[in-house]
Motif scaffolding. Structure first.
Motif, PDB file in Angstrom:
ATOM      1  N   ARG A   1       0.840  -1.206   0.000  1.00 29.20           N
ATOM      2  CA  ARG A   1       0.000   0.000   0.000  1.00 29.20           C
ATOM      3  C   ARG A   1       0.876   1.258   0.000  1.00 29.20           C
ATOM      4  O   ARG A   1       0.550   2.252  -0.643  1.00 29.20           O
ATOM      5  CB  ARG A   1      -0.930   0.025   1.231  1.00 29.20           C
ATOM      6  CG  ARG A   1      -1.990  -1.070   1.237  1.00 29.20           C
ATOM      7  CD  ARG A   1      -3.016  -0.921   0.125  1.00 29.20           C
ATOM      8  NE  ARG A   1      -3.756   0.328   0.109  1.00 29.20           N
ATOM      9  CZ  ARG A   1      -4.834   0.589   0.852  1.00 29.20           C
ATOM     10  NH1 ARG A   1      -5.290  -0.305   1.693  1.00 29.20           N
ATOM     11  NH2 ARG A   1      -5.466   1.742   0.742  1.00 29.20           N
TER      12      ARG A   1
ATOM     13  N   GLN B   1       0.990   4.143  -2.846  1.00 26.34           N
ATOM     14  CA  GLN B   1       0.824   5.540  -2.444  1.00 26.34           C
ATOM     15  C   GLN B   1       1.954   6.404  -3.005  1.00 26.34           C
ATOM     16  O   GLN B   1       1.718   7.502  -3.536  1.00 26.34           O
ATOM     17  CB  GLN B   1       0.824   5.582  -0.912  1.00 26.34           C
ATOM     18  CG  GLN B   1       0.658   6.950  -0.298  1.00 26.34           C
ATOM     19  CD  GLN B   1       1.011   6.937   1.176  1.00 26.34           C
ATOM     20  OE1 GLN B   1       2.087   6.485   1.562  1.00 26.34           O
ATOM     21  NE2 GLN B   1       0.128   7.455   1.998  1.00 26.34           N
TER      22      GLN B   1
ATOM     23  N   GLU C   1      -7.047   4.314   6.591  1.00 31.52           N
ATOM     24  CA  GLU C   1      -7.198   3.080   5.815  1.00 31.52           C
ATOM     25  C   GLU C   1      -6.923   3.286   4.325  1.00 31.52           C
ATOM     26  O   GLU C   1      -6.490   2.364   3.636  1.00 31.52           O
ATOM     27  CB  GLU C   1      -8.589   2.481   6.037  1.00 31.52           C
ATOM     28  CG  GLU C   1      -8.553   1.481   7.175  1.00 31.52           C
ATOM     29  CD  GLU C   1      -9.849   1.413   7.969  1.00 31.52           C
ATOM     30  OE1 GLU C   1     -10.921   1.557   7.351  1.00 31.52           O
ATOM     31  OE2 GLU C   1      -9.771   1.238   9.204  1.00 31.52           O
ATOM     32  N   GLY C   2      -7.175   4.496   3.844  1.00 30.53           N
ATOM     33  CA  GLY C   2      -6.950   4.769   2.430  1.00 30.53           C
ATOM     34  C   GLY C   2      -5.550   5.306   2.123  1.00 30.53           C
ATOM     35  O   GLY C   2      -5.302   5.743   1.005  1.00 30.53           O
ATOM     36  N   PHE C   3      -4.649   5.290   3.113  1.00 30.67           N
ATOM     37  CA  PHE C   3      -3.296   5.811   2.905  1.00 30.67           C
ATOM     38  C   PHE C   3      -3.353   7.207   2.274  1.00 30.67           C
ATOM     39  O   PHE C   3      -2.665   7.506   1.300  1.00 30.67           O
ATOM     40  CB  PHE C   3      -2.462   4.856   2.042  1.00 30.67           C
ATOM     41  CG  PHE C   3      -1.998   3.643   2.797  1.00 30.67           C
ATOM     42  CD1 PHE C   3      -2.904   2.684   3.206  1.00 30.67           C
ATOM     43  CD2 PHE C   3      -0.664   3.463   3.108  1.00 30.67           C
ATOM     44  CE1 PHE C   3      -2.492   1.565   3.926  1.00 30.67           C
ATOM     45  CE2 PHE C   3      -0.230   2.349   3.822  1.00 30.67           C
ATOM     46  CZ  PHE C   3      -1.155   1.393   4.230  1.00 30.67           C
ATOM     47  N   ALA C   4      -4.186   8.077   2.855  1.00 32.70           N
ATOM     48  CA  ALA C   4      -4.417   9.390   2.263  1.00 32.70           C
ATOM     49  C   ALA C   4      -3.497  10.462   2.839  1.00 32.70           C
ATOM     50  O   ALA C   4      -3.687  11.642   2.572  1.00 32.70           O
ATOM     51  CB  ALA C   4      -5.883   9.791   2.451  1.00 32.70           C
ATOM     52  N   ALA C   5      -2.528  10.074   3.644  1.00 31.60           N
ATOM     53  CA  ALA C   5      -1.557  11.049   4.145  1.00 31.60           C
ATOM     54  C   ALA C   5      -0.151  10.513   3.923  1.00 31.60           C
ATOM     55  O   ALA C   5       0.096   9.324   4.085  1.00 31.60           O
ATOM     56  CB  ALA C   5      -1.768  11.317   5.637  1.00 31.60           C
TER      57      ALA C   5
END
Ligand code: FES
Ligand code: FES
Lengths: 342, 157
Positions: A221, A225, B94-98
């Motif tokens: 993941r 990213q 959970e969405g690896f948004a940072a």
């Protein structure tokens, strides 16, 4: 006046780390009295994830739960020496150093447990859930926590390890000039589909298809990213960002985020990524890391796609509408290059 | 000259002495010790300092602190309920948004303002809502996805 479609391709071999005088990284690992492990680094995590990956590597090597490992990226005054977070070297160099430090700490952990259990350390294994037991006899066990407490308060022993990974300076062959500046390469190939408006010169990226070879994806993941964000930065560098837009005076140039352009949330591009895993022999558990390579192939692929769309070869970045229009005018009009087989 | 200002910060009555002309970001960080809003540019163009005033998003670096007297101010520091994270916070994790996380508090507050008034936004409404928040790391995609996911989770809850 028309909208022209273009497709461009670029591929890259990207060196991991650099070696212009040796390229060392160090790590220190030690346990607290309650059996948690601290990894001390001087590398910096600014979002690329070395803390997460370092934690995984240390936990895997020590044989303890990942939750029981903490990474402190200290500072360069108090931490062990490190060349730094650059050249896409973090996972590879620091990762190898962490594995070495954790290997030494694990040996001490097993020796302390062996003393408590009155067995030979070479007969002991870890279960990865916080326990150490005799191979083949899970009931003869002691927890990592009890071992660490006993080591500290009864045995007078530290559970600690030092690790350094050094790629030594490569000699230059005096005849051929050949040397080995890097230790391993990551690879990527990327296809851009875009449109160019020959009236406004505007370039709009429609689609990115890419394949990145990163060794083993230690944290899939995080890899994804990095690739998504890095490719976005590549688009931004290719088409938007400059401190010197063509204003008549340098002093009229951008001084804030309102004038220093970047694509915003409304400009995201669908990006389909294939991560290829070819574990590298000298890399920590085979992982080389995506690093700067996330962004690099995007720029030439966009330049190639613009050429494919309107026949304009831009040799400076960013590829602004103005440069595209000047190029079209110099050519006496848009010259779509077509697509073999299309 | 300093004057006393009283407002509700994340639900708690708060009183601080502020220099006249001080901006809200500075007062939150230095006066109230709430370090969750970030200083990015100090001139309203990055969104890292976004907080909610009366439920509306504002860049706190451009708000005169005295103007929030008697009002309610929300920051990321008050988003979770004890250890229970807000659906947006969970979706971001959970969405690896940072990545570096510097934009995250501002993103979260802009997103909260959106979901509070529009619980099931479209993708372009999300893009619009965070269009004043710059992110250098993520390429926005994971952030947009996380906000849409949080909306879905809240709808399901
Ligand atoms: S710090 Fe307020 S908008 Fe940048
Ligand atoms: S995560 Fe780094 S600026 Fe958004």
């Amino acid at each position: 006046m028309a909208i022209h479609h273009g497709r461009g391709f670029a591929s890259i071999n990207y060196p991991i780390g650099m070696n212009l005088g040796g390229d060392p990284s160090q790590a220190l690992v030690h346990s607290t009295p309650d059996g948690k492990f601290k990894v001390t680094l001087s590398s910096i995590d600014l979002g690329q994830g070395i803390k997460s990956v370092g934690r995984q590597l240390a936990a895997e090597t020590l044989g303890v739960p990942v939750e029981d490992v903490f990474v402190d990226t200290a500072d360069s005054d108090t931490g062990p020496h490190d060349m730094g977070s650059f050249a896409s070297r973090g996972t590879h160099r620091m990762g190898n150093a962490i594995i070495r430090a954790a290997t030494e700490a694990r040996a001490q952990l097993l020796e302390a447990a062996a003393e408590e259990l009155e067995v030979d350390a070479s007969d002991l294994v870890t279960d990865g859930r916080g326990n150490i037991h005799v191979r083949g006899a899970p009931s003869r066990s002691i927890s990592v926590e009890a071992t660490a407490t006993a080591a500290q308060f009864n045995q007078g022993r530290t559970l600690a390890g030092r690790g350094i990974f050094l790629v030594p300076l490569s000699e230059v062959d005096s005849v051929t000039g050949e040397m080995t500046p890097v230790s391993s390469f990551a690879h990527a190939a990327l296809i851009i589909d875009l449109t160019v408006d020959d009236e406004t010169g505007e370039v709009e990226v429609q689609n990115i298809n890419s394949a990145y070879e990163v060794g083993r994806a230690l944290n899939p993941r995080l890899v994804e990213q990095q690739l998504i964000g890095g490719a976005w930065m590549g688009v931004s560098h290719a088409l938007y960002e400059t401190t010197e837009p063509n204003y008549p005076e340098r002093s009229h140039g951008p001084i804030d985020f309102n004038h220093y352009l970047q694509p915003g949330p409304g400009d995201t591009v669908p990006h389909h990524i294939s991560v290829l895993e070819r574990p590298a022999p000298d890399a920590p558990f085979g992982g080389k890391g995506p690093g700067e390579m996330c962004a690099n192939p995007v720029l030439p692929a966009i330049a190639n796609a613009v050429f494919n769309a309107v026949g304009v070869e831009c040799d400076s970045l960013p590829i602004t509408p103005e440069k595209v229009l000047r190029g079209i005018r110099a050519n006496g009009g848009a010259r779509p290059q077509g697509r073999p087989g299309a | 000259m300093k004057s006393p200002v009283t407002f509700r910060l994340n639900g708690s009555e708060t009183a601080v002495f502020v220099d006249s002309g001080a901006n809200l970001l500075d007062v939150l960080r230095r006066g109230c010790g709430d370090l969750s809003p970030k200083y990015g540019c100090g001139q309203g163009s990055c969104g890292a300092c976004t907080v909610l005033i009366g439920g509306e998003p504002h860049v706190s670096c451009l708000v005169l602190a005295e103007t929030v007297a008697g009002r309610s101010v929300e920051t990321t520091g008050g988003l979770s309920n004890g250890p229970d994270l807000h659906p947006l916070q969970r979706a971001f994790i959970e969405g690896f948004a940072a990545q570096c996380g510097y934009c995250t508090p501002g993103m979260l507050m802009s997103a909260k303002a959106l979901l509070d008034r529009n619980p099931s936004p479209t993708r372009s409404e999300v893009e619009e809502a965070i269009s004043g928040n710059l992110c250098r790391c993520t390429g926005y995609e994971p952030i947009i996805d996380a906000i849409l996911e949080a909306a879905k989770q809240r709808g399901a809850a």
